[in-house]
Design a protein around this motif. Sequence first.
Motif, PDB file in Angstrom:
ATOM      1  N   PRO A 238       0.811  -1.221   0.000  1.00 60.68           N
ATOM      2  CA  PRO A 238       0.000   0.000   0.000  1.00 60.68           C
ATOM      3  C   PRO A 238       0.842   1.268   0.000  1.00 60.68           C
ATOM      4  CG  PRO A 238      -0.054  -1.044   2.153  1.00 60.68           C
ATOM      5  CD  PRO A 238       0.659  -1.990   1.238  1.00 60.68           C
ATOM      6  N   ASP A 239       2.104   1.165   0.404  1.00 57.59           N
ATOM      7  CA  ASP A 239       2.930   2.381   0.414  1.00 57.59           C
ATOM      8  C   ASP A 239       3.192   2.886  -0.996  1.00 57.59           C
ATOM      9  OD1 ASP A 239       4.249  -0.182   0.686  1.00 57.59           O
ATOM     10  OD2 ASP A 239       6.130   0.887   0.390  1.00 57.59           O
ATOM     11  N   GLU A 240       2.975   2.032  -1.991  1.00 49.12           N
ATOM     12  CA  GLU A 240       3.134   2.498  -3.370  1.00 49.12           C
ATOM     13  C   GLU A 240       1.809   2.948  -3.967  1.00 49.12           C
ATOM     14  OE1 GLU A 240       5.014  -0.493  -5.695  1.00 49.12           O
ATOM     15  OE2 GLU A 240       6.986  -0.151  -4.794  1.00 49.12           O
ATOM     16  N   SER A 241       0.722   2.872  -3.182  1.00 49.35           N
ATOM     17  CA  SER A 241      -0.559   3.243  -3.794  1.00 49.35           C
ATOM     18  C   SER A 241      -1.437   4.136  -2.914  1.00 49.35           C
ATOM     19  CB  SER A 241      -1.339   1.979  -4.183  1.00 49.35           C
ATOM     20  OG  SER A 241      -1.525   1.163  -3.060  1.00 49.35           O
ATOM     21  N   TYR A 242      -1.233   4.158  -1.596  1.00 54.71           N
ATOM     22  CA  TYR A 242      -2.139   4.904  -0.728  1.00 54.71           C
ATOM     23  C   TYR A 242      -2.121   6.396  -1.054  1.00 54.71           C
ATOM     24  CZ  TYR A 242      -4.337   6.614   3.548  1.00 54.71           C
ATOM     25  OH  TYR A 242      -5.168   7.249   4.435  1.00 54.71           O
ATOM     26  N   PHE A 243      -0.954   7.002  -0.886  1.00 55.70           N
ATOM     27  CA  PHE A 243      -0.861   8.438  -1.150  1.00 55.70           C
ATOM     28  C   PHE A 243      -1.017   8.729  -2.642  1.00 55.70           C
ATOM     29  CE2 PHE A 243       1.135   7.990   2.970  1.00 55.70           C
ATOM     30  CZ  PHE A 243       0.577   9.037   3.671  1.00 55.70           C
ATOM     31  N   GLN A 244      -0.535   7.817  -3.457  1.00 58.65           N
ATOM     32  CA  GLN A 244      -0.601   8.002  -4.906  1.00 58.65           C
ATOM     33  C   GLN A 244      -2.059   8.071  -5.356  1.00 58.65           C
ATOM     34  OE1 GLN A 244       1.339   6.123  -3.191  1.00 58.65           O
ATOM     35  NE2 GLN A 244       3.398   6.661  -3.841  1.00 58.65           N
ATOM     36  N   THR A 245      -2.924   7.290  -4.709  1.00 62.38           N
ATOM     37  CA  THR A 245      -4.341   7.278  -5.057  1.00 62.38           C
ATOM     38  C   THR A 245      -5.063   8.488  -4.452  1.00 62.38           C
ATOM     39  OG1 THR A 245      -4.295   4.883  -5.124  1.00 62.38           O
ATOM     40  CG2 THR A 245      -6.439   5.931  -4.919  1.00 62.38           C
ATOM     41  N   LEU A 246      -4.818   8.702  -3.171  1.00 61.81           N
ATOM     42  CA  LEU A 246      -5.570   9.748  -2.486  1.00 61.81           C
ATOM     43  C   LEU A 246      -5.124  11.149  -2.896  1.00 61.81           C
ATOM     44  CD1 LEU A 246      -5.984   8.097   0.997  1.00 61.81           C
ATOM     45  CD2 LEU A 246      -7.645   8.330  -0.836  1.00 61.81           C
ATOM     46  N   ALA A 247      -3.860  11.283  -3.284  1.00 64.66           N
ATOM     47  CA  ALA A 247      -3.421  12.594  -3.751  1.00 64.66           C
ATOM     48  C   ALA A 247      -4.242  13.001  -4.974  1.00 64.66           C
ATOM     49  CB  ALA A 247      -1.934  12.569  -4.078  1.00 64.66           C
ATOM     50  N   ARG A 248      -4.557  12.038  -5.821  1.00 69.57           N
ATOM     51  CA  ARG A 248      -5.375  12.319  -7.006  1.00 69.57           C
ATOM     52  C   ARG A 248      -6.738  12.900  -6.606  1.00 69.57           C
ATOM     53  NH1 ARG A 248      -3.069  12.649 -12.022  1.00 69.57           N
ATOM     54  NH2 ARG A 248      -1.251  11.293 -11.980  1.00 69.57           N
ATOM     55  N   ARG A 249      -7.242  12.471  -5.454  1.00 69.58           N
ATOM     56  CA  ARG A 249      -8.561  12.907  -5.011  1.00 69.58           C
ATOM     57  C   ARG A 249      -8.536  14.349  -4.524  1.00 69.58           C
ATOM     58  NH1 ARG A 249     -13.402  10.697  -2.525  1.00 69.58           N
ATOM     59  NH2 ARG A 249     -13.797  11.674  -0.503  1.00 69.58           N
ATOM     60  N   HIS A 250      -7.399  14.753  -3.970  1.00 71.65           N
ATOM     61  CA  HIS A 250      -7.391  16.043  -3.286  1.00 71.65           C
ATOM     62  C   HIS A 250      -6.509  17.096  -3.934  1.00 71.65           C
ATOM     63  CE1 HIS A 250      -9.640  14.302  -0.009  1.00 71.65           C
ATOM     64  NE2 HIS A 250      -8.762  13.322   0.090  1.00 71.65           N
ATOM     65  N   THR A 251      -5.718  16.726  -4.869  1.00 73.28           N
ATOM     66  CA  THR A 251      -4.679  17.653  -5.317  1.00 73.28           C
ATOM     67  C   THR A 251      -5.247  18.796  -6.154  1.00 73.28           C
ATOM     68  OG1 THR A 251      -2.587  17.818  -6.469  1.00 73.28           O
ATOM     69  CG2 THR A 251      -4.229  16.384  -7.426  1.00 73.28           C
ATOM     70  N   ALA A 252      -4.459  19.879  -6.137  1.00 74.29           N
ATOM     71  CA  ALA A 252      -4.793  20.962  -7.063  1.00 74.29           C
ATOM     72  C   ALA A 252      -4.027  20.735  -8.360  1.00 74.29           C
ATOM     73  CB  ALA A 252      -4.415  22.298  -6.447  1.00 74.29           C
ATOM     74  N   ARG A 253      -2.731  20.315  -8.227  1.00 70.85           N
ATOM     75  CA  ARG A 253      -1.904  20.104  -9.395  1.00 70.85           C
ATOM     76  C   ARG A 253      -0.882  19.020  -9.089  1.00 70.85           C
ATOM     77  NH1 ARG A 253       1.963  23.150 -12.405  1.00 70.85           N
ATOM     78  NH2 ARG A 253       2.266  24.677 -10.774  1.00 70.85           N
ATOM     79  N   ILE A 254      -0.868  18.035  -9.917  1.00 75.58           N
ATOM     80  CA  ILE A 254       0.084  16.933  -9.691  1.00 75.58           C
ATOM     81  C   ILE A 254       1.167  16.957 -10.756  1.00 75.58           C
ATOM     82  CG2 ILE A 254       0.267  14.481 -10.220  1.00 75.58           C
ATOM     83  CD1 ILE A 254      -1.500  13.782  -8.097  1.00 75.58           C
ATOM     84  N   GLU A 255       2.415  16.843 -10.323  1.00 74.70           N
ATOM     85  CA  GLU A 255       3.509  16.519 -11.223  1.00 74.70           C
ATOM     86  C   GLU A 255       3.785  15.049 -10.979  1.00 74.70           C
ATOM     87  OE1 GLU A 255       4.812  19.314 -13.734  1.00 74.70           O
ATOM     88  OE2 GLU A 255       6.478  18.031 -13.079  1.00 74.70           O
ATOM     89  N   SER A 256       3.461  14.208 -11.936  1.00 72.44           N
ATOM     90  CA  SER A 256       3.610  12.782 -11.671  1.00 72.44           C
ATOM     91  C   SER A 256       5.050  12.348 -11.841  1.00 72.44           C
ATOM     92  CB  SER A 256       2.709  11.966 -12.581  1.00 72.44           C
ATOM     93  OG  SER A 256       2.877  10.603 -12.282  1.00 72.44           O
ATOM     94  N   ARG A 257       5.878  12.745 -10.915  1.00 71.48           N
ATOM     95  CA  ARG A 257       7.257  12.252 -10.849  1.00 71.48           C
ATOM     96  C   ARG A 257       7.735  12.466  -9.432  1.00 71.48           C
ATOM     97  NH1 ARG A 257      10.734  17.048 -11.573  1.00 71.48           N
ATOM     98  NH2 ARG A 257       9.349  18.754 -12.124  1.00 71.48           N
TER      99      ARG A 257
END
Lengths: 598, 336
Positions: A238-257
């Motif tokens: 889950p450490d490779e998916s928890y924040f990665q998933t939830l950030a998508r829900r809340h973010t204003a702008r994601i740099e996917s790197r």
Amino acid sequence: MTGSVQGRLRRASAAAGRTPAADGTVLGIVMLVHTAFDRAEQVIRFWARGGCPVVVHVDRVVPRRAHDAFVLRLRDLPGVSFSRRHRCEWGTWGIVAATLASCEAMLARHPEVGHVLLASGSCLPLRPVAELRAYLAERPGTDFIESATTADVPWTVGGLSEERFTLHFPFAWRRQRRLFDRWVAIQRRLGLRRAIPDGIVPHMGSQWWCLTRATLAAILTDPDRPRFDRYFRRVWIPDESYFQTLARRHTARIESRSLTLSKFDWQGKPHVFYDDHLPLLRRSDCFVARKIWPHAEGLYQAFLSETGHGLPREPNPSKIDRVFAKAVERRTRGRPGLWMQSRFPREGWGGPPTAGPYSVFEGFAELFEDWEEWLARATGARVHGHLFAPGRVEWEGRGPTFAGALPDNPRWRDHNAQMFLRNLVWNTRGERQCFQFGPRDSQLLSWDFAKDPNAQIAVISGAWIVPLFRDPPPDLRAEAARLQRIESDHLAALRSPHAKARIRIWTLAEFLENPAEALQSALDDMVPARAAATAPRPRLASLPRLADLTGLGAFLQGLKNAGMHPYLMGDLPPDPPQAGGAAPSAAAPPGRRPYLVR
Amino acid sequence: MRWWHSYRMRLRRKRYRLRAIVRRRDLQAVADRTRAIRRSDILVLTCLRNEAVRLPWFLRYYREMGVNHFLVVDNGSTDGGREMLAEEPDVSLWTTGASYRAARYGVDWLNGLAMRHGLGHWCLTVDPDELLVYPFCDTRPLRALTDWLDASGIKSFGAMLLDMYPKGPIGAQPYRPGQDPLEIAPWFDPGNYSIYRNPRYGNLWIQGGPRARVFFADEPWRAPALNKIPLVRWDRTTAYASSTHMLLPRGLNLVFDEWGGEKTSGLLLHTKFLHVFGTRAEEEARRGEHYRAGAEYRAYAEGGVASTDLWTPWSERYINWRQLEILGLMSKGNWA
């Protein structure tokens, strides 16, 4: 004891004057540590020097004594505090729980923090804190977190990509592998699937991220968080998916790197950096790298005292990518044609058995008097005699050794003929080897030639009769029959469906009808098919000297009359192709014959 | 019949371990400093006889590589080597006058020492004339390699013997104690190696190099084996089966990839061919304590070894591990 230390630290950090950075962004560091505490301490001090508050999480499996000593060593740093300890087993929820606890502590204790960077004890900052802060300040409100849907990425190891999110994973992969695999199989068999909670789309990516306070706070205080936590508790890694998933829900702008340079090998294990990677890491301009070998003194010394050039530079890990991609390639595919102590493929694996193309000529040396010299002149290749002759290995120039210190001893050669050929081709990479072969030679490799896609084989069948014709031995009939039988077996190999070499076979009669044309096509074969369209083909400036075959037809007829049936030569006219014999060199000036006209 | 084969291998392994325990009684401690061994130490195990001239360089080479402790069996040296070793602070020394051959050419002794002192350690078993080279050995200590092997779940590390020789007669240049033997013998055969797979133990059987080329070309089956697996993480089941050529359980012999990839491997630079070798060959041929009653040494002695020149125009001069990697004698594999 721990509690009191922590309490003291917390109070200290609350009291300590917060020094908001000049550029307005305060970067908080959440660090997960489980080993190499002296290195972790060095890095923590680096962050603290740069004005970053640090919340440290120490794995619960670390003994109390080691933990307390570590806490005490850091008590002089007001901005450093410790979070509640969880057990962090690889691939399980513990790591996420630890991260969540530390992030909560970070946000609660340090209201000035604008970004939070998640790091591990074996992460090494490569650039000064000020440069990282400036970089973040230039990109306000941006979350740096690698985050991609499972459908889009091929990274996953172990065949579990989408299933990470749809199966239950109550067992630890490292400790309870058998249960883990069994339980996955059972779920697959029974078609058990978990429902993915509403409101999220599973994403995954690097565990190491840098999020804004806003995003992180939104994740931590989400009213649905208990529901998500319950779900991710049984997701695999889950450490490779928890924040990665939830950030998508809340973010204003994601740099996917990720701002953390981290490379994985073919088994999903992180590559480790050593002292000799220093120039590579420096040129990468990345902010943080992992994993660093704890004894890499040179790296720690160099980067923790780095002052930077102050120039804004974009991280560029492509060079490091290449180095590691090459390592993975070497481990999985290796160098084709290399057989050695740690690469010994099973039959049919690992590509062609030899390292590059080579040519086998059968019957040419018997038919032409100056064949070897002529071929070397016409092609520029390395031309040997009969490498598999019974008496000795006929190296070019007939020396006692050749490339790689291969000796000319036939017993050593026949001891392992396959390796002899592989060694020869490997040792002369970049230079084409040509050699003669025939029924008088050791036939150990008859099939290996045929099956090797790197072999180019040109055969004049029955040409072995020429030496017998010119110098008949006492047991002529038996010898001719023996050679014919051997060559016939060899031709069967060349004509079998397993043959992968570029093979051309003429009977002696066919060849003599038009030697120049046949030679040209044999030489054309030496240019690889792919390059044939563009590459210049070797052209025949002159022709080799044909042996005098006057009387050969009658000689063959004599053999027939004696009861031996020589058929591999084809049908030679009873009185010889006299014209063919004398003609080629004299009567065929190059460039005049129609097939040579450009 | 696979289970039967496995079962026999298991019995064989138990027998070797038992022999090791029995043969340990041959050994008499001269200097036992094994209490100084810490949990993560890397150990070198070696068995020697009259190698005093090589010892200074040997110790220095492996100390610089990061080896923490040496476990040495001295098989009746008469050249002062034993006294010298007994003084070294990181050497534990045993001595024995018992037969080298009866101890399966020293394997039983070393198995016995590794069982008692090497459990859980990375154990490097080498002769005094073998110098280990591994990828990045010029910039990374041996611990970097063993840490990486641990992290990768690898328990054994292969390093083929690479015979080094001088240019000119073997006996021409004298070797001084403490000198780098590669100054005298920097040449090697870059690409003359025969490899077969050994179906019984699953290891590779490698022959070749100058010894096969010069001394055994007419009887290739008798040429000495060059495959070695000198570096092992010793656990309670491990045992060397025959010299350091192969191990039991058989899984430890899989130091090569069978599907086309390359595993990480190193080389043991074998500096046997120094001037001291001539007298040595004669002596060992007489003693007959070596493999096949010293047949190998008889071949050398008959070949008039001191005047033999192993060098050819195709010999390669040693530069560094990268050269050996490019030549395909060893591989970085996945380690970058």
